[in-house]
Design an enzyme around this catalytic site. Structure first.
Site, short mmCIF file in Angstrom:
data_model
loop_
_atom_site.label_atom_id
_atom_site.label_comp_id
_atom_site.label_asym_id
_atom_site.label_seq_id
_atom_site.Cartn_x
_atom_site.Cartn_y
_atom_site.Cartn_z
CB SER A 16 -0.90 0.02 1.24
OG SER A 16 -1.73 -1.11 1.27
NE ARG A 48 1.67 4.41 9.78
CZ ARG A 48 1.56 3.12 9.41
NH1 ARG A 48 0.41 2.49 9.48
NH2 ARG A 48 2.62 2.46 8.99
CG HIS A 76 -2.19 2.89 4.84
ND1 HIS A 76 -2.40 2.42 6.12
CD2 HIS A 76 -2.16 1.81 4.05
CE1 HIS A 76 -2.48 1.10 6.08
NE2 HIS A 76 -2.33 0.70 4.84
#
Lengths: 207, 207
Positions: free
Chosen positions: A15, A38, A41
């Protein structure tokens, strides 16, 4: 049905590779990039690349606090539950969400204010230094008020309330403080985003 | 600093008014709109208008299950914590997230699969009917597999895993079942979105 990747760490690595490829040009440092990636994500939303504001030396301050076993205040149970408990434990930190506390509930009702505001008052009176807001603009306004009055001493703030009423304004206001902080500008943010920023900071130390 | 709205219900009402004005043309029914608006309220992201798929008669089925005091399965603690506990209580429903269970943890480790997959296996073996996925594509793939094998009997599914690896595909796959469902297509979704859909369904009954 095709076979699919089952290992969580493998999924996360792939990812992050995809995010890196798709996010295009940016001016983030390697450490800042870990936070931005992050958040993307967590949201699958590349707009966060342009919304995240990381004040100079704020990551360093957050890391210093996390290494000292700080108590992390969150404005919602949801943000608290999104923070990696295993990482918290390894760092000897703790997470506290005051909104569910009986005394906070009572005070909010008596004063006719949001529970979030009553919770931040309580946290400040108990000396909390590390604040995480993913939901409640009113709590962020309150923290600014208390800080200006000398009744709160935040040392690091994540300001990421989401929403259509007061959220964007709450982040403009909190940025007027000199405190080290990471904010998500505009309407976006949320409990998941706030928790993701905390996790990213902890992983900088632990991974 | 300007004065700000402090009543939670007032903030929510104003937010929904803004969303209604800004979201533009759509083909949602009044009931569907309540779900779509709540998701936008949770994310500040109007793209959800084009991503939410509500299968015919699925809202009716979800409401029937909620009125019967169903057990709601969630794939993460975060989704569970985003579901309004007061509403759950008033409906005599319950929320269960299996991923934290000791037996699920062990099984995942032994089989080298995600805890989410092991959790969905456990839930199916215990007869869960109402599934909420905000995070784990692997869990959604697993539910489809088990259903096709006759080892699961879902009656309503919220399919909203988020992410870059498997998330979009997991929703394409789950939609191949005939089960009543609400999905968020593409990469977007998340625990907060999944919880928001559950809350919207409960509020249709309670408000």
């Amino acid at each position: 049905m095709k076979d699919y990747i089952k290992s969580p760490m493998e999924i996360e690595k792939k990812s992050f590779d995809i995010i890196g490829k798709e996010m295009g040009a940016h001016n983030f440092s390697d450490t800042e990039l870990k936070i931005v990636k992050r958040v993307i994500h967590t949201t699958a939303d590349f707009e966060y690349k342009d919304l995240i504001y990381i004040r100079e030396r704020s990551i360093e301050k957050a890391i210093e606090l996390l290494k000292s076993g700080v108590t992390i205040y969150t404005d919602t149970n949801m943000a608290a539950s999104g923070i990696n408990k295993n990482a918290i434990k390894r760092l000897n930190c703790s997470v506290e969400c005051f909104v569910s506390r009986e005394d906070v509930f009572k005070e909010a009702k008596e004063k006719g204010i949001t529970r979030s505001m009553a919770a931040v008052e309580k946290a400040c009176s108990e000396g909390v230094k590390f604040f995480v807001f993913g939901n409640a603009p009113t709590a962020l306004f309150k923290l600014k008020e208390l800080t200006l009055k000398g009744q709160a001493s935040p040392e690091f703030i994540i300001g990421a309330p989401i929403g259509f009423v007061g959220a964007a304004e709450s982040k403009i206001e909190i940025e007027k403080l000199n405190t080290p902080m990471i904010t998500v500008r505009g309407r976006k943010g949320g409990s998941g985003v706030a928790a993701a920023i905390v996790n990213a900071l902890m992983y900088i130390i632990l991974r």
